[in-house]
Design an enzyme around this catalytic site. Structure first.
Site, PDB file in Angstrom:
ATOM      1  N   ASP A 155     -11.333   8.438   4.563  1.00  0.00           N
ATOM      2  CA  ASP A 155     -12.529   7.868   3.746  1.00  0.00           C
ATOM      3  C   ASP A 155     -13.599   9.100   3.702  1.00  0.00           C
ATOM      4  OD1 ASP A 155     -11.753   5.304   3.295  1.00  0.00           O
ATOM      5  OD2 ASP A 155     -13.154   4.483   4.598  1.00  0.00           O
ATOM      6  N   CYS A 158      -3.565   0.254  -5.614  1.00  0.00           N
ATOM      7  CA  CYS A 158      -5.203   0.609  -5.944  1.00  0.00           C
ATOM      8  C   CYS A 158      -5.047   2.162  -6.463  1.00  0.00           C
ATOM      9  CB  CYS A 158      -5.914   0.503  -4.753  1.00  0.00           C
ATOM     10  SG  CYS A 158      -5.882   1.929  -3.815  1.00  0.00           S
ATOM     11  N   ASP A 208       2.731  -4.922   4.406  1.00  0.00           N
ATOM     12  CA  ASP A 208       4.031  -5.728   4.849  1.00  0.00           C
ATOM     13  C   ASP A 208       3.752  -5.747   6.523  1.00  0.00           C
ATOM     14  OD1 ASP A 208       3.819  -2.859   4.896  1.00  0.00           O
ATOM     15  OD2 ASP A 208       5.780  -2.533   5.764  1.00  0.00           O
ATOM     16  N   ARG A 217      -9.858  -5.260  -2.031  1.00  0.00           N
ATOM     17  CA  ARG A 217      -8.257  -5.528  -1.000  1.00  0.00           C
ATOM     18  C   ARG A 217      -8.893  -6.207   0.252  1.00  0.00           C
ATOM     19  NH1 ARG A 217      -3.976  -3.225  -2.359  1.00  0.00           N
ATOM     20  NH2 ARG A 217      -3.522  -3.067  -0.024  1.00  0.00           N
ATOM     21  N   ARG A 271      -0.882   0.344  -1.433  1.00  0.00           N
ATOM     22  CA  ARG A 271      -1.470  -0.016   0.021  1.00  0.00           C
ATOM     23  C   ARG A 271      -0.869  -0.958   0.532  1.00  0.00           C
ATOM     24  NH1 ARG A 271      -7.675   0.408  -0.451  1.00  0.00           N
ATOM     25  NH2 ARG A 271      -7.752   0.518   1.963  1.00  0.00           N
ATOM     26  N   PRO A 272       0.531  -1.003   1.256  1.00  0.00           N
ATOM     27  CA  PRO A 272       1.227  -2.383   1.703  1.00  0.00           C
ATOM     28  C   PRO A 272       0.366  -3.083   2.529  1.00  0.00           C
ATOM     29  CG  PRO A 272       2.280  -0.190   2.470  1.00  0.00           C
ATOM     30  CD  PRO A 272       0.968   0.166   1.622  1.00  0.00           C
ATOM     31  N   ASN A 322     -17.140  -0.832   6.244  1.00  0.00           N
ATOM     32  CA  ASN A 322     -15.515  -1.248   7.050  1.00  0.00           C
ATOM     33  C   ASN A 322     -15.657  -2.058   8.213  1.00  0.00           C
ATOM     34  OD1 ASN A 322     -14.487   0.219   4.889  1.00  0.00           O
ATOM     35  ND2 ASN A 322     -14.199   2.052   6.096  1.00  0.00           N
TER      36      ASN A 322
END
Ligand code: UD1
Length: 416
Positions: free
Chosen positions: A303, A116, A124, A92, A121-122, A23
């Site tokens: 996670d 997903c 915006d 993504r 999972r926006p 990540n």
């Protein structure tokens, strides 16, 4: 496609080195788009996602070499600003290229990520943030196109402290004209590292590690040189396996990233020894049920929710596990039930009734962390399990079965 065959119920013993964080490394790789010249990132985990991101950088015109965890990227000749559907649909995090491309070249065309495995999972916040910075943002043929002659600093507030949006907006804003203020910014360790690296490249970001980031734009950045932080999610996964099976030591970790996970494991009755860069865990005598709710950092990471559900299924009593970040992130539950867990889902809360004696079975991975949860459960279960579609785990865990084998687990990879 590969599957993992696990012979469970075997104690783990030994030590394992934790890899660089997935990540963290993906936004760092995106940041290489911000400046020409040769960038260097070390401790890069060799994962399917890092390889996909590399392919994306090369499609944009970057040149790279990747050997033994050392990644060199030359982004002097970027000749495309498009992240195609084929790559974004598999990862993504490809969306991270939007901010740097827009910041440096004034244009980006990135396929809009779909849903997903665990629901919407926006993006915006990312898009509204780019608009606030003065970009024109449109959706055309499934692609988000953002354009701006020159981005202009702005005040941007997130209703929820989004990791992805904080990284993307920060990477765009470092080259905007004037001052940008991001309020309710994410403070995850990988965001802290990204901002520190941007400053090392010449950016002027203040408030790093707090929820207010102030960014004074500059015209040009220089290449980055950084070692990726340790993967706290990989470390947390090994700790949860160690809780019922192990006598294991994790090396090259940063325990300060895992405070809440360590606290929960102690509450569950586990004995842990914490040093500067290592954590040892000893098998619990009696694993107690502990409720858990995911939250943004420093809360319990989403996670690691799936792995906690697996662990709690063998705890001595019932626990409630709630995901506040991604409400539908429970694809592991029906598979854990196949292994003998007793779990009832109610919206974004799992009621896990322990203790259950898990038994080996055939199960299927659905996403990266769900696969890790199935692996922990299969290691705890008596007898043989087969975990199919293991490509999910390869996206986010480096040499997972080799690391577990080093600890004494009986696990092998086979073609399906
Ligand atoms: C999440 C994790 C992050 C991890 C990443 C990869 C959290 C808070 N984030 O980041 O640590 O690196 O998965 O596994 O644990 N949101 C919106 N609109 C947006 C962006 C986000 O509504 O444009 C919402 C999300 O639905 C979510 C929350 O904000 O409820 C936090 O999302 P965010 O941190 O952006 O998620 P990821 O970037 O996927």
């Amino acid at each position: 496609m590969d599957k993992l065959i696990v012979n469970g119920g075997i104690d783990l013993d030994g030590s394992v080195d934790i890899s660089g964080a997935k990540n963290a490394v993906l936004p760092l790789m995106a940041a290489t788009l911000l400046a020409g010249g040769e960038h260097k990132i070390t401790r890069v985990p060799d994962l399917k996602d890092t390889r996909t991101f590399l392919r994306l950088l090369e499609m944009l015109g970057a040149k790279s070499t990747f050997n033994n965890g050392e990644l060199l990227v030359d982004s002097s000749n970027i000749n495309s600003v498009e992240a195609p559907y084929e790559l974004v649909k598999t990862m993504r995090a490809s969306f991270y290229v939007m901010g740097p491309l827009l910041g440096r070249f004034g244009e980006a065309r990135v396929s809009l990520p779909g849903g997903c495995a665990w629901g919407p999972r926006p993006v915006d916040y990312h898009l509204k943030g780019f608009e606030k910075l003065g970009a024109e943002v449109i959706l055309e043929d499934g692609y988000i196109i953002a354009r701006a002659k020159k981005l202009k600093g702005a005040e941007i507030h997130f209703d929820i402290p989004s990791v992805g949006a904080t990284a993307n907006i920060a990477m765009a804003a470092v080259m905007a004209e004037g001052k940008t203020k991001i309020t309710n910014a994410a403070i995850e360790p990988h965001i802290v590292q990204l901002c520190e690296v941007l400053n090392q490249m010449g950016a002027r970001i203040e408030g790093i590690g707090t929820s207010i980031l102030t960014i004074n734009g500059i015209d040009q950045l220089s290449p980055l040189n950084v070692e990726t932080i340790p993967d706290m999610i990989e470390a947390g996964t090994f700790l949860m396996a160690g809780a019922t099976l192990g006598n294991i030591t994790l090396n090259k970790v940063d325990p300060s990233h895992l405070n809440v996970v360590i606290r929960k494991l102690k509450q569950a009755g586990c004995e842990l020894v914490i040093e500067d860069d290592s954590i040892s865990i000893h098998k619990c005598k009696e694993l107690l049920p502990v409720d858990m709710t995911t939250d943004v950092h420093p809360g319990f990471p989403t996670d690691l929710q799936a792995q906690w559900v697996a662990l709690m299924s063998v705890a001595n009593g019932s626990s409630h596990i709630t995901d506040m970040i991604y409400h539908d992130r429970f694809a592991h539950v029906p598979e854990l039930i196949r292994l003998g867990a007793d779990i009832t889902l109610n919206k974004n809360m799992a009621l896990v009734k322990g203790p259950k004696k898990l038994k080996g079975a055939q199960v299927m991975s659905t996403d990266i962390r769900a696969s890790a949860s199935l692996l922990i459960a299969a290691l705890m279960a008596e007898g043989k399990s087969e975990i199919s579609r293991i490509y999910h785990i390869d996206r986010g865990y480096e040499k997972i079965e080799e690391k577990f084998k080093l600890l004494g687990a009986e696990i092998r990879r086979e073609k399906e």
